[in-house]
Design a protein around this motif. Structure first.
Motif, PDB file in Angstrom:
ATOM      1  N   THR A 299      -8.943   3.780   2.130  1.00  0.00           N
ATOM      2  CA  THR A 299     -10.152   4.569   1.930  1.00  0.00           C
ATOM      3  C   THR A 299      -9.817   6.034   1.650  1.00  0.00           C
ATOM      4  OG1 THR A 299     -10.474   4.893   4.328  1.00  0.00           O
ATOM      5  CG2 THR A 299     -11.646   3.050   3.268  1.00  0.00           C
ATOM      6  N   ASN A 300      -8.768   6.552   2.271  1.00  0.00           N
ATOM      7  CA  ASN A 300      -8.340   7.923   1.963  1.00  0.00           C
ATOM      8  C   ASN A 300      -7.812   8.018   0.537  1.00  0.00           C
ATOM      9  OD1 ASN A 300      -9.034   9.031   4.425  1.00  0.00           O
ATOM     10  ND2 ASN A 300      -7.004   8.845   5.282  1.00  0.00           N
ATOM     11  N   LEU A 301      -7.047   7.033   0.131  1.00  0.00           N
ATOM     12  CA  LEU A 301      -6.507   7.024  -1.224  1.00  0.00           C
ATOM     13  C   LEU A 301      -7.630   6.964  -2.258  1.00  0.00           C
ATOM     14  CD1 LEU A 301      -3.771   6.938  -2.709  1.00  0.00           C
ATOM     15  CD2 LEU A 301      -3.958   4.469  -2.713  1.00  0.00           C
ATOM     16  N   LYS A 302      -8.671   6.211  -1.970  1.00  0.00           N
ATOM     17  CA  LYS A 302      -9.816   6.087  -2.868  1.00  0.00           C
ATOM     18  C   LYS A 302     -10.830   7.218  -2.670  1.00  0.00           C
ATOM     19  CE  LYS A 302     -10.536   2.703  -5.068  1.00  0.00           C
ATOM     20  NZ  LYS A 302     -10.304   2.265  -6.419  1.00  0.00           N
ATOM     21  N   GLU A 303     -10.530   8.130  -1.736  1.00  0.00           N
ATOM     22  CA  GLU A 303     -11.392   9.271  -1.431  1.00  0.00           C
ATOM     23  C   GLU A 303     -12.798   8.848  -1.049  1.00  0.00           C
ATOM     24  OE1 GLU A 303     -10.882  11.547  -5.052  1.00  0.00           O
ATOM     25  OE2 GLU A 303      -9.333  12.733  -4.049  1.00  0.00           O
TER      26      GLU A 303
ATOM     27  N   LEU B  62     -17.663   0.213  10.876  1.00  0.00           N
ATOM     28  CA  LEU B  62     -16.636   0.793  10.003  1.00  0.00           C
ATOM     29  C   LEU B  62     -15.683   1.677  10.799  1.00  0.00           C
ATOM     30  CD1 LEU B  62     -18.922   1.584   6.976  1.00  0.00           C
ATOM     31  CD2 LEU B  62     -16.988   0.010   6.956  1.00  0.00           C
ATOM     32  N   SER B  63     -16.227   2.468  11.692  1.00  0.00           N
ATOM     33  CA  SER B  63     -15.401   3.342  12.523  1.00  0.00           C
ATOM     34  C   SER B  63     -14.467   2.520  13.408  1.00  0.00           C
ATOM     35  CB  SER B  63     -16.293   4.243  13.376  1.00  0.00           C
ATOM     36  OG  SER B  63     -15.510   5.090  14.175  1.00  0.00           O
ATOM     37  N   ASN B  64     -14.974   1.432  13.978  1.00  0.00           N
ATOM     38  CA  ASN B  64     -14.130   0.562  14.810  1.00  0.00           C
ATOM     39  C   ASN B  64     -12.982  -0.029  14.004  1.00  0.00           C
ATOM     40  OD1 ASN B  64     -15.583   0.992  17.143  1.00  0.00           O
ATOM     41  ND2 ASN B  64     -16.753  -0.901  16.995  1.00  0.00           N
ATOM     42  N   ILE B  65     -13.250  -0.424  12.776  1.00  0.00           N
ATOM     43  CA  ILE B  65     -12.189  -0.986  11.930  1.00  0.00           C
ATOM     44  C   ILE B  65     -11.150   0.088  11.618  1.00  0.00           C
ATOM     45  CG2 ILE B  65     -11.675  -1.918   9.632  1.00  0.00           C
ATOM     46  CD1 ILE B  65     -14.394  -3.423   9.860  1.00  0.00           C
ATOM     47  N   ILE B  66     -11.609   1.249  11.184  1.00  0.00           N
ATOM     48  CA  ILE B  66     -10.691   2.332  10.818  1.00  0.00           C
ATOM     49  C   ILE B  66      -9.853   2.774  12.017  1.00  0.00           C
ATOM     50  CG2 ILE B  66     -10.630   4.771  10.128  1.00  0.00           C
ATOM     51  CD1 ILE B  66     -12.970   4.075   8.199  1.00  0.00           C
ATOM     52  N   CYS B  67     -10.446   2.744  13.208  1.00  0.00           N
ATOM     53  CA  CYS B  67      -9.728   3.169  14.418  1.00  0.00           C
ATOM     54  C   CYS B  67      -8.929   2.031  15.048  1.00  0.00           C
ATOM     55  CB  CYS B  67     -10.708   3.738  15.436  1.00  0.00           C
ATOM     56  SG  CYS B  67     -11.500   5.257  14.889  1.00  0.00           S
ATOM     57  N   GLY B  68      -9.065   0.818  14.526  1.00  0.00           N
ATOM     58  CA  GLY B  68      -8.323  -0.318  15.056  1.00  0.00           C
ATOM     59  C   GLY B  68      -8.842  -0.783  16.403  1.00  0.00           C
TER      60      GLY B  68
ATOM     61  N   GLN C 141       0.527  14.310  -1.510  1.00  0.00           N
ATOM     62  CA  GLN C 141       1.347  14.629  -0.350  1.00  0.00           C
ATOM     63  C   GLN C 141       0.691  14.095   0.928  1.00  0.00           C
ATOM     64  OE1 GLN C 141       4.503  15.935  -0.277  1.00  0.00           O
ATOM     65  NE2 GLN C 141       4.376  15.309   1.849  1.00  0.00           N
ATOM     66  N   GLN C 142      -0.619  14.206   1.008  1.00  0.00           N
ATOM     67  CA  GLN C 142      -1.343  13.677   2.160  1.00  0.00           C
ATOM     68  C   GLN C 142      -1.129  12.166   2.257  1.00  0.00           C
ATOM     69  OE1 GLN C 142      -5.590  13.984   1.871  1.00  0.00           O
ATOM     70  NE2 GLN C 142      -5.940  13.109   3.884  1.00  0.00           N
ATOM     71  N   MET C 143      -1.185  11.488   1.125  1.00  0.00           N
ATOM     72  CA  MET C 143      -0.967  10.039   1.120  1.00  0.00           C
ATOM     73  C   MET C 143       0.472   9.715   1.533  1.00  0.00           C
ATOM     74  SD  MET C 143      -3.785   8.603   0.438  1.00  0.00           S
ATOM     75  CE  MET C 143      -4.517   9.945   1.364  1.00  0.00           C
ATOM     76  N   LYS C 144       1.396  10.528   1.081  1.00  0.00           N
ATOM     77  CA  LYS C 144       2.797  10.312   1.444  1.00  0.00           C
ATOM     78  C   LYS C 144       2.980  10.483   2.955  1.00  0.00           C
ATOM     79  CE  LYS C 144       7.257  11.165  -0.612  1.00  0.00           C
ATOM     80  NZ  LYS C 144       8.002  11.889  -1.625  1.00  0.00           N
ATOM     81  N   ASP C 145       2.302  11.478   3.524  1.00  0.00           N
ATOM     82  CA  ASP C 145       2.364  11.683   4.972  1.00  0.00           C
ATOM     83  C   ASP C 145       1.793  10.482   5.720  1.00  0.00           C
ATOM     84  OD1 ASP C 145       3.480  14.161   4.483  1.00  0.00           O
ATOM     85  OD2 ASP C 145       1.598  15.262   4.807  1.00  0.00           O
ATOM     86  N   MET C 146       0.722   9.912   5.190  1.00  0.00           N
ATOM     87  CA  MET C 146       0.152   8.724   5.824  1.00  0.00           C
ATOM     88  C   MET C 146       1.102   7.541   5.719  1.00  0.00           C
ATOM     89  SD  MET C 146      -3.879   8.858   4.933  1.00  0.00           S
ATOM     90  CE  MET C 146      -4.237   7.480   6.034  1.00  0.00           C
TER      91      MET C 146
ATOM     92  N   CYS D 110      -6.536   2.960 -10.522  1.00  0.00           N
ATOM     93  CA  CYS D 110      -7.109   2.708  -9.207  1.00  0.00           C
ATOM     94  C   CYS D 110      -7.301   3.980  -8.397  1.00  0.00           C
ATOM     95  CB  CYS D 110      -6.222   1.735  -8.431  1.00  0.00           C
ATOM     96  SG  CYS D 110      -6.239   0.079  -9.140  1.00  0.00           S
ATOM     97  N   LEU D 111      -6.869   5.113  -8.908  1.00  0.00           N
ATOM     98  CA  LEU D 111      -7.011   6.366  -8.175  1.00  0.00           C
ATOM     99  C   LEU D 111      -8.016   7.250  -8.890  1.00  0.00           C
ATOM    100  CD1 LEU D 111      -3.265   7.211  -7.487  1.00  0.00           C
ATOM    101  CD2 LEU D 111      -4.882   6.164  -5.921  1.00  0.00           C
ATOM    102  N   GLN D 112      -8.849   7.930  -8.110  1.00  0.00           N
ATOM    103  CA  GLN D 112      -9.814   8.833  -8.708  1.00  0.00           C
ATOM    104  C   GLN D 112      -9.146  10.144  -9.105  1.00  0.00           C
ATOM    105  OE1 GLN D 112     -13.103   9.340  -6.064  1.00  0.00           O
ATOM    106  NE2 GLN D 112     -13.609   7.180  -6.061  1.00  0.00           N
ATOM    107  N   LYS D 113      -8.227  10.628  -8.284  1.00  0.00           N
ATOM    108  CA  LYS D 113      -7.550  11.892  -8.548  1.00  0.00           C
ATOM    109  C   LYS D 113      -6.062  11.722  -8.289  1.00  0.00           C
ATOM    110  CE  LYS D 113     -11.437  14.725  -7.080  1.00  0.00           C
ATOM    111  NZ  LYS D 113     -11.886  15.758  -6.144  1.00  0.00           N
ATOM    112  N   ASP D 114      -5.270  12.591  -8.872  1.00  0.00           N
ATOM    113  CA  ASP D 114      -3.832  12.519  -8.616  1.00  0.00           C
ATOM    114  C   ASP D 114      -3.265  13.915  -8.357  1.00  0.00           C
ATOM    115  OD1 ASP D 114      -2.625  12.109 -12.032  1.00  0.00           O
ATOM    116  OD2 ASP D 114      -4.074  13.462 -11.163  1.00  0.00           O
ATOM    117  N   LYS D 115      -4.000  14.749  -7.636  1.00  0.00           N
ATOM    118  CA  LYS D 115      -3.544  16.095  -7.335  1.00  0.00           C
ATOM    119  C   LYS D 115      -2.333  16.042  -6.417  1.00  0.00           C
ATOM    120  CE  LYS D 115      -8.099  18.159  -7.730  1.00  0.00           C
ATOM    121  NZ  LYS D 115      -9.167  18.852  -7.022  1.00  0.00           N
ATOM    122  N   ALA D 116      -1.420  16.981  -6.600  1.00  0.00           N
ATOM    123  CA  ALA D 116      -0.177  17.011  -5.826  1.00  0.00           C
ATOM    124  C   ALA D 116      -0.439  17.090  -4.327  1.00  0.00           C
ATOM    125  CB  ALA D 116       0.701  18.172  -6.277  1.00  0.00           C
ATOM    126  N   ALA D 117      -1.375  17.927  -3.903  1.00  0.00           N
ATOM    127  CA  ALA D 117      -1.660  18.063  -2.469  1.00  0.00           C
ATOM    128  C   ALA D 117      -2.226  16.770  -1.900  1.00  0.00           C
ATOM    129  CB  ALA D 117      -2.630  19.213  -2.231  1.00  0.00           C
TER     130      ALA D 117
END
Length: 137
Positions: free
Chosen positions: A16-20, A37-43, A100-105, A90-97
């Protein structure tokens, strides 16, 4: 094969973060309530039936990856480079920042996936993010 709700949550959050997709959009897309949805995202405690009903709304998301961490996050694209939902890429945006957030995840997911023996999948995702980052610079 055991199902790990926390890992499913991390993978769904990654997707969901990758798809913004914000919570408001997830509620609208899935027709599910924010608590579920929150329960799923939080596991946290959720029923797999709830997850399956939600996943049906994301044509490009590979349920095998989401539930078991196996294979690619996205279903294969067609010969024209369209996602299964018909959109280009499959990505809406491909900004470097953002990448980087996705890489951190990915680093967060990496520890769990390596422990399960899925290191190659994580490396493939990292390589894809590096390619997208280079293309955006």
């Amino acid at each position: 094969m055991a199902i790990d709700l926390q890992q499913i949550g991390k993978r769904f959050r990654f997707y969901t973060n990758l798809k913004e997709l914000e919570m408001e959009q997830l509620v609208s897309i899935t027709g599910s309530d924010e608590t579920t949805l929150s329960n799923i995202i939080c596991g946290k405690n959720f029923l797999l039936d709830e997850l399956v009903a939600i996943v049906r709304n994301f044509n490009d998301l590979n349920p095998q990856w989401l539930i078991y961490g196996e294979g690619s996050m996205f279903k294969p694209m067609d010969e024209d480079g369209n996602c299964p939902d018909g959109h280009k890429g499959c990505l809406q945006k491909d900004k470097a920042a953002y990448l980087q957030q996705m890489k951190d995840m990915l680093i967060e997911l990496d520890a769990a996936e390596v422990a399960k023996g899925h290191h190659a999948d994580v490396n493939a995702l990292k390589a894809k993010l590096d390619q997208l980052k280079e293309a955006s610079e």
